[in-house]
Design a protein around this motif. Structure first.
Motif, mmCIF file in Angstrom:
data_model
loop_
_atom_site.group_PDB
_atom_site.id
_atom_site.type_symbol
_atom_site.label_atom_id
_atom_site.label_comp_id
_atom_site.label_asym_id
_atom_site.label_seq_id
_atom_site.Cartn_x
_atom_site.Cartn_y
_atom_site.Cartn_z
ATOM 1 N N VAL A 194 0.838 -1.202 0.000
ATOM 2 C CA VAL A 194 0.000 0.000 0.000
ATOM 3 C C VAL A 194 0.871 1.249 0.000
ATOM 4 O O VAL A 194 0.649 2.193 -0.768
ATOM 5 N N TRP A 195 1.872 1.254 0.875
ATOM 6 C CA TRP A 195 2.775 2.399 0.979
ATOM 7 C C TRP A 195 3.482 2.646 -0.358
ATOM 8 O O TRP A 195 3.551 3.777 -0.842
ATOM 9 N N GLY A 196 3.990 1.584 -0.962
ATOM 10 C CA GLY A 196 4.692 1.725 -2.223
ATOM 11 C C GLY A 196 3.787 2.206 -3.339
ATOM 12 O O GLY A 196 4.180 3.062 -4.155
ATOM 13 N N ARG A 197 2.566 1.700 -3.393
ATOM 14 C CA ARG A 197 1.644 2.115 -4.448
ATOM 15 C C ARG A 197 1.263 3.586 -4.278
ATOM 16 O O ARG A 197 1.083 4.306 -5.254
ATOM 17 N N MET A 198 1.133 4.020 -3.046
ATOM 18 C CA MET A 198 0.801 5.425 -2.793
ATOM 19 C C MET A 198 1.927 6.355 -3.217
ATOM 20 O O MET A 198 1.707 7.385 -3.858
ATOM 21 N N HIS A 199 3.134 5.996 -2.843
ATOM 22 C CA HIS A 199 4.241 6.940 -2.981
ATOM 23 C C HIS A 199 5.007 6.801 -4.287
ATOM 24 O O HIS A 199 5.767 7.712 -4.639
ATOM 25 N N GLY A 200 4.810 5.696 -5.022
ATOM 26 C CA GLY A 200 5.537 5.544 -6.273
ATOM 27 C C GLY A 200 5.193 6.614 -7.289
ATOM 28 O O GLY A 200 6.052 7.406 -7.726
ATOM 29 N N LEU A 201 3.919 6.680 -7.668
ATOM 30 C CA LEU A 201 3.494 7.697 -8.628
ATOM 31 C C LEU A 201 3.641 9.100 -8.060
ATOM 32 O O LEU A 201 3.984 10.040 -8.781
ATOM 33 N N LEU A 202 3.389 9.239 -6.759
ATOM 34 C CA LEU A 202 3.495 10.554 -6.140
ATOM 35 C C LEU A 202 4.914 11.088 -6.207
ATOM 36 O O LEU A 202 5.137 12.275 -6.481
ATOM 37 N N THR A 203 5.890 10.227 -5.992
ATOM 38 C CA THR A 203 7.287 10.652 -6.092
ATOM 39 C C THR A 203 7.622 11.098 -7.511
ATOM 40 O O THR A 203 8.286 12.128 -7.720
#
Length: 236
Positions: A194-203
């Motif tokens: 969940v954390w990775g999916r949230m922050h991947g595109l956001l980064t």
């Protein structure tokens, strides 16, 4: 009765500390993490070096306080958005958390880069500083979101693949097992997903990599998070 002189002095000190932190973030935005220095901030504010050292004894003290403030602000925003959604809808609570993080990051890009992106050269975080405390809050909140979703979530793994507590850092294991005793190792893995999916595109968005390809990266972000909750069986 409170001392009005002391109160005024405290207010002025708090205002000056806030200005120091704001200038530090601006220096980072203009010149990267290595541009943050107490002497540079003192010049910008028209202060002497000795005066600014009375607020932060070292640059690392300033960075520690700054990370704590920034991270706490991000978690406060995400928790408020999550709590506005009924606990009976874990998929919507995950979506609310994710969307709040994106809104906060777009409003605070230098802060996002400070806590999730660019390391400050030579900086060593204290073992239990305010940044670590805010990070623990974020980790606990995400574990809680997954724990609430776990009873009905569908989790698909490659055949034969499973998770064990030995796959994770002992501190994370201890925290998860103490606060969420019914969450299995696969649930912790799901939390990291969940954390990775949230922050991947956001980064990618915060660092300007998506603007060259589309006008509104937020549409892909929302779709990504929605698809993720659907894949877990949290939405129809």
């Amino acid at each position: 009765m409170s001392d009005p002189t002391t109160s005024r002095r405290d207010r002025l000190r708090a205002q000056t500390s806030a200005e120091i932190k704001a200038i530090a973030l601006q220096l980072m935005a203009d010149g990267g993490p290595s541009a943050i220095s107490l002497r540079a901030i003192a010049r910008e504010m028209g202060m002497t070096a000795s005066a600014i050292y009375s607020y932060f004894a070292t640059r690392d003290d300033l960075i520690t306080a700054l990370i704590g403030d920034v991270y706490t602000s991000a978690v406060d925003a995400a928790e408020a958005a999550r709590d506005a959604v009924p606990e009976s809808d874990p998929g919507a609570r995950i979506m609310a958390w994710a969307q709040a993080m994106r809104t906060w990051a777009l409003a605070n890009p230098e802060g996002f880069r400070l806590i999730y992106g660019d390391p400050v050269p030579g900086y060593r975080a204290p073992d239990d500083g305010p940044g670590q405390q805010a990070e623990l809050r974020a980790c606990s909140a995400l574990l809680g979101l997954v724990d609430a979703a776990w009873p009905t979530a569908r989790v698909q793994r490659p055949e034969g693949r499973s998770y064990d507590w030995a796959d994770f850092h002992p501190d994370l294991v201890a925290h998860a097992r103490e606060d969420f005793p019914d969450l299995p190792p696969a649930g912790v893995a799901m939390t990291l997903s969940v954390w990775g999916r949230m922050h991947g595109l956001l980064t990618l968005e915060i660092y300007g990599h998506l603007r060259t390809f589309m006008h509104d990266p937020g549409t892909v972000y929302r779709d990504e998070m929605y698809d993720f909750t659907v894949s877990l069986g949290l939405r129809s």
